[in-house]
Design an enzyme around this catalytic site. Structure first.
Site, PDB file in Angstrom:
ATOM      1  N   ASP A   9       0.869  -1.180   0.000  1.00  0.00           N
ATOM      2  CA  ASP A   9       0.000   0.000   0.000  1.00  0.00           C
ATOM      3  C   ASP A   9       0.903   1.226   0.000  1.00  0.00           C
ATOM      4  OD1 ASP A   9      -1.784  -2.049   0.499  1.00  0.00           O
ATOM      5  OD2 ASP A   9      -2.770  -1.065   2.184  1.00  0.00           O
ATOM      6  N   ASP A 128     -15.823  -3.491   0.381  1.00  0.00           N
ATOM      7  CA  ASP A 128     -15.169  -3.127   1.649  1.00  0.00           C
ATOM      8  C   ASP A 128     -16.266  -2.798   2.636  1.00  0.00           C
ATOM      9  OD1 ASP A 128     -12.727  -3.234   0.187  1.00  0.00           O
ATOM     10  OD2 ASP A 128     -13.156  -1.231  -0.593  1.00  0.00           O
TER      11      ASP A 128
HETATM   12  O1  LIG Z   1      -7.608  -1.228  -1.385  1.00  0.00           O
HETATM   13  C1  LIG Z   1      -7.994  -0.036  -1.256  1.00  0.00           C
HETATM   14  O2  LIG Z   1      -8.455   0.602  -2.221  1.00  0.00           O
HETATM   15  C2  LIG Z   1      -7.896   0.662   0.086  1.00  0.00           C
HETATM   16  C3  LIG Z   1      -8.492   1.890   0.240  1.00  0.00           C
HETATM   17  C4  LIG Z   1      -8.414   2.557   1.477  1.00  0.00           C
HETATM   18  C5  LIG Z   1      -7.749   1.971   2.542  1.00  0.00           C
HETATM   19  C6  LIG Z   1      -7.146   0.721   2.399  1.00  0.00           C
HETATM   20  C7  LIG Z   1      -7.228   0.067   1.169  1.00  0.00           C
HETATM   21  N1  LIG Z   1      -6.659  -1.162   0.994  1.00  0.00           N
HETATM   22  C8  LIG Z   1      -5.951  -1.840   2.018  1.00  0.00           C
HETATM   23  C9  LIG Z   1      -5.591  -3.201   1.594  1.00  0.00           C
HETATM   24  O3  LIG Z   1      -5.874  -3.695   0.529  1.00  0.00           O
HETATM   25  C10 LIG Z   1      -4.772  -3.965   2.601  1.00  0.00           C
HETATM   26  O4  LIG Z   1      -3.481  -3.991   2.069  1.00  0.00           O
HETATM   27  C11 LIG Z   1      -5.245  -5.378   2.765  1.00  0.00           C
HETATM   28  O5  LIG Z   1      -6.581  -5.385   3.154  1.00  0.00           O
HETATM   29  C12 LIG Z   1      -4.349  -6.170   3.759  1.00  0.00           C
HETATM   30  O6  LIG Z   1      -4.831  -6.096   5.085  1.00  0.00           O
HETATM   31  P1  LIG Z   1      -3.973  -6.698   6.323  1.00  0.00           P
HETATM   32  O7  LIG Z   1      -3.489  -8.053   5.933  1.00  0.00           O
HETATM   33  O8  LIG Z   1      -4.949  -6.752   7.478  1.00  0.00           O
HETATM   34  O9  LIG Z   1      -2.851  -5.725   6.564  1.00  0.00           O
END
Ligand SMILES: O=C(O)c1ccccc1NCC(=O)[C@H](O)[C@H](O)COP(=O)(O)O
Length: 239
Positions: A9, A128
């Site tokens: 990210d 989401d």
């Molecule tokens: O994916 C998006 O567009 C997004 C938008 C705003 C906030 C977060 C977003 N994505 C976050 C992710 O895709 C995380 O990397 C993913 O859910 C991993 O989660 P974790 O394993 O709990 O760190």
């Protein structure tokens, strides 16, 4: 077999992790290209790459993101702020394998129906949720009911969903298996699970949902925090 998608990210040019996807909760993990190359070297089949600034409306990291995609030999799922022709064209032009639409699916349903028809499985939709309420605009605004939206997107031919329980995201509390089961029961399209993975046991539990329709799992915080290595994760889901 469950596909693993390590996450990178990007905020302000840096690889970061958030808690509950909230702006201001960033922990920085340095250069996104270095992180992506590390996951690729470790054997990842996919990279989940997110432009957080584009998702939050605080700018974008287009150049940085394009640089990362160019450097990858593996498949890339690109997410964050892809909401109109310009951002979709820029995302697809990076050479990514598919893009993940979030806000647009809630706010611009006709545009999304059109791009699903045009680009097929290069388009996934991110669902989401908090509870069963969808969230858009970087997960900051309510955007309708999960199951009503899922039924509409199914009718429009959406190829795949990326399902995130925002309450779990970045918390290392384990994925929401009930939510994933419920979504899989409501659609015949493949589901990529996201948010909360904390252990190899979580990955094995997600692998157990493959027959129900879970195709892959995005893993962020657990890898950055060193809860397990990517090699261990790949081994855990290989059986
Ligand atoms: O994916 C998006 O567009 C997004 C938008 C705003 C906030 C977060 C977003 N994505 C976050 C992710 O895709 C995380 O990397 C993913 O859910 C991993 O989660 P974790 O394993 O709990 O760190």
């Amino acid at each position: 077999m469950l596909e693993l998608l390590p996450a990178v990210d990007v905020r302000d040019g840096q690889a970061v992790r958030l808690v509950h996807g909230e702006s201001g909760t960033e922990t920085s993990y340095g250069d996104p290209l270095a992180a992506a190359l590390a996951w690729q070297r470790a054997g990842a089949p996919w990279l989940h790459l997110v432009d957080l600034d584009a998702a939050f409306g605080t700018g974008d990291n287009r150049e940085r993101i394009a640089e990362v995609v160019r450097a990858m030999d593996i498949k890339v799922e690109l997410s964050g702020g892809i909401r109109d022709d310009d951002s979709l064209r820029a995302a697809l032009a990076t050479g990514c394998t598919r893009v993940n639409l979030g806000t647009a699916a809630l706010e611009s349903p006709e545009w999304v129906a059109g791009v699903i028809a045009e680009y097929g499985d290069r388009i996934a939709v991110g669902l989401d949720v908090r509870g069963t309420t969808l969230r858009g605009r970087g997960w900051t605004r309510d955007g309708g009911d999960l199951y009503e939206t899922l039924a509409r997107l199914d009718r429009e031919g959406c190829a795949r969903y990326v399902v995130t329980d925002i309450n779990k995201d970045g918390t290392l509390q384990g994925p929401n298996l009930d939510l994933l089961r419920n979504v899989c029961a409501a659609t015949d399209r493949p589901v990529v699970a996201s948010g909360g993975v904390s252990s190899l046991a979580d990955l094995r539990a997600l692998a157990g949902l493959v027959p129900e329709g879970v195709e892959g799992a995005i893993v962020g915080k657990a890898l950055y925090a060193g809860a397990f290595t990517l090699e261990e994760a790949l081994e855990a889901v290989s059986v």
